[in-house]
Design a protein around this motif. Structure first.
Motif, PDB file in Angstrom:
ATOM      1  N   LYS A   6       0.845  -1.196   0.000  1.00 33.10           N
ATOM      2  CA  LYS A   6       0.000   0.000   0.000  1.00 33.10           C
ATOM      3  C   LYS A   6       0.878   1.242   0.000  1.00 33.10           C
ATOM      4  N   LEU A   7       1.927   1.165   0.817  1.00 30.01           N
ATOM      5  CA  LEU A   7       2.836   2.302   0.919  1.00 30.01           C
ATOM      6  C   LEU A   7       3.517   2.561  -0.423  1.00 30.01           C
ATOM      7  N   GLU A   8       3.927   1.499  -1.087  1.00 32.76           N
ATOM      8  CA  GLU A   8       4.561   1.643  -2.404  1.00 32.76           C
ATOM      9  C   GLU A   8       3.588   2.303  -3.390  1.00 32.76           C
ATOM     10  N   ASN A   9       2.334   1.866  -3.340  1.00 30.09           N
ATOM     11  CA  ASN A   9       1.334   2.461  -4.238  1.00 30.09           C
ATOM     12  C   ASN A   9       1.090   3.930  -3.917  1.00 30.09           C
ATOM     13  N   ASP A  10       1.055   4.242  -2.616  1.00 27.05           N
ATOM     14  CA  ASP A  10       0.840   5.638  -2.220  1.00 27.05           C
ATOM     15  C   ASP A  10       2.001   6.509  -2.695  1.00 27.05           C
ATOM     16  N   ILE A  11       3.206   5.989  -2.580  1.00 25.33           N
ATOM     17  CA  ILE A  11       4.365   6.778  -3.011  1.00 25.33           C
ATOM     18  C   ILE A  11       4.343   6.947  -4.535  1.00 25.33           C
ATOM     19  N   LYS A  12       3.866   5.926  -5.206  1.00 22.16           N
ATOM     20  CA  LYS A  12       3.716   6.022  -6.655  1.00 22.16           C
ATOM     21  C   LYS A  12       2.783   7.194  -7.013  1.00 22.16           C
ATOM     22  N   GLY A  19       4.582  15.005 -10.792  1.00 24.74           N
ATOM     23  CA  GLY A  19       4.668  15.090 -12.242  1.00 24.74           C
ATOM     24  C   GLY A  19       5.341  13.919 -12.921  1.00 24.74           C
ATOM     25  N   TYR A  20       5.535  12.804 -12.195  1.00 26.41           N
ATOM     26  CA  TYR A  20       6.269  11.673 -12.786  1.00 26.41           C
ATOM     27  C   TYR A  20       5.501  10.358 -12.683  1.00 26.41           C
ATOM     28  N   GLU A  21       5.474   9.654 -13.797  1.00 29.67           N
ATOM     29  CA  GLU A  21       4.787   8.353 -13.836  1.00 29.67           C
ATOM     30  C   GLU A  21       5.819   7.226 -13.761  1.00 29.67           C
ATOM     31  N   VAL A  22       5.617   6.293 -12.858  1.00 33.38           N
ATOM     32  CA  VAL A  22       6.484   5.103 -12.825  1.00 33.38           C
ATOM     33  C   VAL A  22       5.606   3.854 -12.774  1.00 33.38           C
ATOM     34  N   ASP A  23       6.200   2.711 -13.190  1.00 31.98           N
ATOM     35  CA  ASP A  23       5.459   1.449 -13.109  1.00 31.98           C
ATOM     36  C   ASP A  23       5.281   1.035 -11.662  1.00 31.98           C
ATOM     37  N   ARG A  24       6.382   1.184 -10.926  1.00 33.01           N
ATOM     38  CA  ARG A  24       6.307   0.677  -9.561  1.00 33.01           C
ATOM     39  C   ARG A  24       7.388   1.318  -8.715  1.00 33.01           C
ATOM     40  N   VAL A  25       7.042   1.563  -7.458  1.00 34.95           N
ATOM     41  CA  VAL A  25       8.043   2.020  -6.487  1.00 34.95           C
ATOM     42  C   VAL A  25       8.406   0.810  -5.647  1.00 34.95           C
ATOM     43  N   LEU A  26       9.697   0.584  -5.508  1.00 36.59           N
ATOM     44  CA  LEU A  26      10.134  -0.584  -4.743  1.00 36.59           C
ATOM     45  C   LEU A  26      10.780  -0.116  -3.440  1.00 36.59           C
ATOM     46  N   GLU A  28      12.855  -1.158  -0.504  1.00 32.95           N
ATOM     47  CA  GLU A  28      13.717  -2.181   0.101  1.00 32.95           C
ATOM     48  C   GLU A  28      14.348  -1.546   1.320  1.00 32.95           C
ATOM     49  N   PRO A  29      14.315  -2.217   2.469  1.00 30.45           N
ATOM     50  CA  PRO A  29      14.901  -1.616   3.663  1.00 30.45           C
ATOM     51  C   PRO A  29      16.368  -1.277   3.418  1.00 30.45           C
ATOM     52  N   SER A  30      16.784  -0.114   3.855  1.00 29.96           N
ATOM     53  CA  SER A  30      18.180   0.269   3.641  1.00 29.96           C
ATOM     54  C   SER A  30      19.005  -0.189   4.836  1.00 29.96           C
ATOM     55  N   ASN A  31      20.283  -0.408   4.617  1.00 31.50           N
ATOM     56  CA  ASN A  31      21.088  -0.836   5.771  1.00 31.50           C
ATOM     57  C   ASN A  31      21.800   0.319   6.449  1.00 31.50           C
ATOM     58  N   ARG A  32      21.502   1.551   5.988  1.00 33.40           N
ATOM     59  CA  ARG A  32      22.010   2.733   6.707  1.00 33.40           C
ATOM     60  C   ARG A  32      20.819   3.425   7.358  1.00 33.40           C
ATOM     61  N   ARG A  33      20.385   2.874   8.485  1.00 33.48           N
ATOM     62  CA  ARG A  33      19.193   3.405   9.158  1.00 33.48           C
ATOM     63  C   ARG A  33      19.329   4.888   9.534  1.00 33.48           C
ATOM     64  N   ASP A  34      20.583   5.358   9.782  1.00 35.52           N
ATOM     65  CA  ASP A  34      20.775   6.757  10.148  1.00 35.52           C
ATOM     66  C   ASP A  34      20.398   7.679   8.988  1.00 35.52           C
ATOM     67  N   GLN A  39      14.912   3.539   0.797  1.00 35.90           N
ATOM     68  CA  GLN A  39      15.441   4.417  -0.232  1.00 35.90           C
ATOM     69  C   GLN A  39      14.551   4.298  -1.465  1.00 35.90           C
ATOM     70  N   ILE A  40      14.238   5.432  -2.060  1.00 36.16           N
ATOM     71  CA  ILE A  40      13.445   5.424  -3.295  1.00 36.16           C
ATOM     72  C   ILE A  40      14.408   5.725  -4.442  1.00 36.16           C
TER      73      ILE A  40
END
Ligand code: ARG
Length: 582
Positions: A6-12, A19-26, A28-34, A39-40
């Motif tokens: 749902k979050l991916e769709n909302d970010i899409k 102003g930008y169309e994408v197929d999908r936002v993915l 993936e948890p980043s390993n630099r939590r700070d 990361q998009i």
């Protein structure tokens, strides 16, 4: 739909507003939590499509993201990577959704009918260590498939066809020549005959008969003859064979059940072979059977083959069907009775050629439509320290029961809780032994071999079944101690440990999806460990029950309940039971 989807769709949608169309936002948890929890990465690709500078694109997207109070610490890194962190409020919100129902955090798949063929035990022979992994993996894959919305059925596919049974009956005839089953003049009801044979006898009889047949030509011929009589349903022999199968099946069922392995379909190869005539007709009508040295074969090689691909033997020169043919008959039977979309064969990876030949021959005759998936889900073996399939001390094949006894002795020793009474202790040791074996069995990628290590598998620390059980029981007793609390929502979080738990939970649907796609349980086993370890460090850092801030205390209890529910669900998928205490 899962929260992360749902979050991916909302970010899409947010990207669209920018102003930008994408197929999908993915995400993936980043390993630099700070820097950010997710990361998009879409700006780089958008730069090419929109001919703009990726950093400019990222800036415009960030402006939109900042209007959304679900995100904090929004920043741009490098050429245009956007880092985001989930706000505490939003984290509480989605945890509540998962707390309400774990299924809110699972993405269902397109419904499909799947038959999982994962038994393969042979009648009148003891289950051995080789049956452990196929049973465990097959059962867990079936449960996973059901969880994700498939209609999945497990088929035991017993090996009850062919010469071994003829040998067993030949030896029974040797020992009990006067049994009415062998009396051609007997006209009575066979079920009234007292059969002095138990499953233990059968397990002893088969190796004896098989050795005799190696040395005694006549004995072997007679066994062959009996096999033919069974296969033509001859009165007496056929009835005795049925009884032998029933005795053995009963025991096989119990052994599988002791490992929490259950089948919906208890067919044997012989049941499938009832479809042999129909099968043969299909191959004859399509002109697919060729004569080769007296045998009937199906050519399955193609010009593209790099390795040798021998023809499939349909019937041998003596007219008896091969192992491959029993699997072809099974495909036909399943098509007629179940019409599945997919059949998964969870069988030792060393049978790869057998399945390749079988599938090719099935396709040639169009036993199922092209769309139907036939897949050999090959599994590696459990080996001894010498790197070869695990054996008994004297080098023999180890029965599954002997293996479980070995593990049981170890888990029994390790229960030191004095307050547990003897009877209960035995039951707990049994459950823990099964958990130790099953978790260790499912933890490596299914295709790889692993080494049996008694000490390690039964350890209370580390990536083990006992560790997971112990931790899950501790969560349960904390919940019990907490008693009735009025709060129904998680409203407050304090530190990084809780956040880590939350982010791990968000990742669950991805893990489940990858597991079912690759048909392996290792990622689920790893996930269970990770979530449990995260929870345990949170548990070590905080005194949950005695926390004075009652809002925080209630939130922590509900968080505990959420983790507990997920653990119970996933342990259940792996076929692992949780004892009351340990
Ligand atoms: N009974 C066979 C054996 O012991 C295994 C059966 C595997 N399943 C199958 N559909 N062929 O080798």
């Amino acid at each position: 739909m899962s929260i992360i989807k749902k979050l991916e769709n909302d970010i899409k949608d947010i990207l669209k507003t920018a102003g930008y169309e994408v197929d999908r936002v993915l995400l993936e948890p980043s390993n630099r939590r700070d820097l950010g929890e997710y990361q998009i990465n879409n700006a780089m690709q958008l730069a090419k499509t929109y001919h703009e500078n990726p950093r400019d694109i990222a800036t415009k997207i960030v402006n939109e993201l900042e209007k959304d109070n679900r995100f904090t610490n929004i920043n741009i890194a490098g050429p245009g990577f956007i880092n985001i962190t989930l706000s505490d409020q939003y984290t509480c919100d989605f945890l509540n959704e998962v707390h309400e129902d774990v299924h809110n955090n699972i993405d269902k798949k397109e419904p499909k009918k799947v038959i999982v063929d994962y038994g393969g035990a042979n009648v009148a022979k003891a289950l051995h260590v080789g049956h452990l992994r196929t049973g465990n993996i097959g059962e867990a894959l079936k449960r996973l498939a059901l969880l994700l919305g498939y209609d999945a059925l497990g088929d035991a596919h017993l090996g009850d066809y062919g010469r071994p049974l003829g040998l067993v009956l030949r030896e029974i005839k040797e020992r009990y020549p006067d049994l009415e089953y062998f009396n051609e003049d007997y006209t009575g009801d066979y079920s009234e005959i007292d059969l002095p044979i138990t499953n233990k006898d059968l397990e002893e009889i088969y190796p004896v008969a098989s050795n005799k047949a190696k040395e005694d030509e006549q004995y072997l011929d007679e066994a062959r003859d009996i096999t033919a009589r069974i296969q033509s349903h001859e009165r007496g022999y056929y009835d005795l064979w049925k009884r032998v199968v029933d005795i053995s099946k009963e025991d096989i069922k119990k052994t599988y059940e002791s490992l929490n392995v259950y089948f919906e379909i208890w067919n044997g190869e012989s049941d499938e072979m009832e479809y042999f005539d129909e099968l043969k007709k299909i191959y004859e009508d399509k002109n697919l059977l060729k004569e080769s040295e007296g045998a009937q074969v199906v050519e399955v090689a193609t010009p593209e083959d790099k390795a040798p691909m021998p023809p499939l033997i349909f019937t041998r020169s003596n007219g008896v069907a091969s192992y491959e043919t029993t699997d072809l008959a099974a495909i036909l039977e399943r098509k007629i009775n179940y019409n599945p979309d997919e059949i998964w064969y969870v069988v030792d990876a060393r049978q790869a050629l057998h399945f390749e030949q079988t599938f090719r021959a099935a396709r040639k005759a169009e036993l199922v439509e092209d769309r139907v998936v036939l897949e050999h889900v090959g599994n590696g073996t459990m080996n001894g320290k010498d790197g070869k399939p695990f054996k008994t001390r004297d080098g023999g094949v180890m029965s599954l029961k002997a293996l479980m006894d070995l593990v049981y002795d170890e888990t029994y020793k390790k229960i030191t809780n004095e307050s547990i009474k003897e009877e209960e202790k035995k039951e707990i040791a049994r459950i823990v032994a099964v958990a130790a074996v099953k978790y260790a069995d499912l933890l490596p990628y299914r295709g790889t071999d692993y080494i049996f290590e008694l000490e390690k598998f039964t350890d209370l620390e580390g990536k083990t079944g006992p560790y997971l059980l112990y931790s899950t029981i501790r969560m349960r007793s904390l919940l019990k101690k907490a008693g009735d609390h009025k709060a129904t929502k998680i409203t407050k979080l304090k530190g990084a440990a809780e956040k880590e738990i939350a982010l791990t939970i968000l990742n669950l649907p991805l893990v489940l999806n990858r597991a079912v796609e690759a048909k392996t349980l290792n990622e689920i086993a790893e996930f269970l460990y990770k979530l449990t370890a995260c929870y345990n460090s949170f548990y070590a850092e905080n005194k949950i029950i005695t926390e004075e801030d009652s809002e925080l205390r209630d939130s922590w209890i509900l968080l505990t309940e959420t983790v507990y529910n997920i653990n119970m669900l996933l342990l259940g998928i792996l076929g692992i039971e949780v004892p009351e205490k340990m």
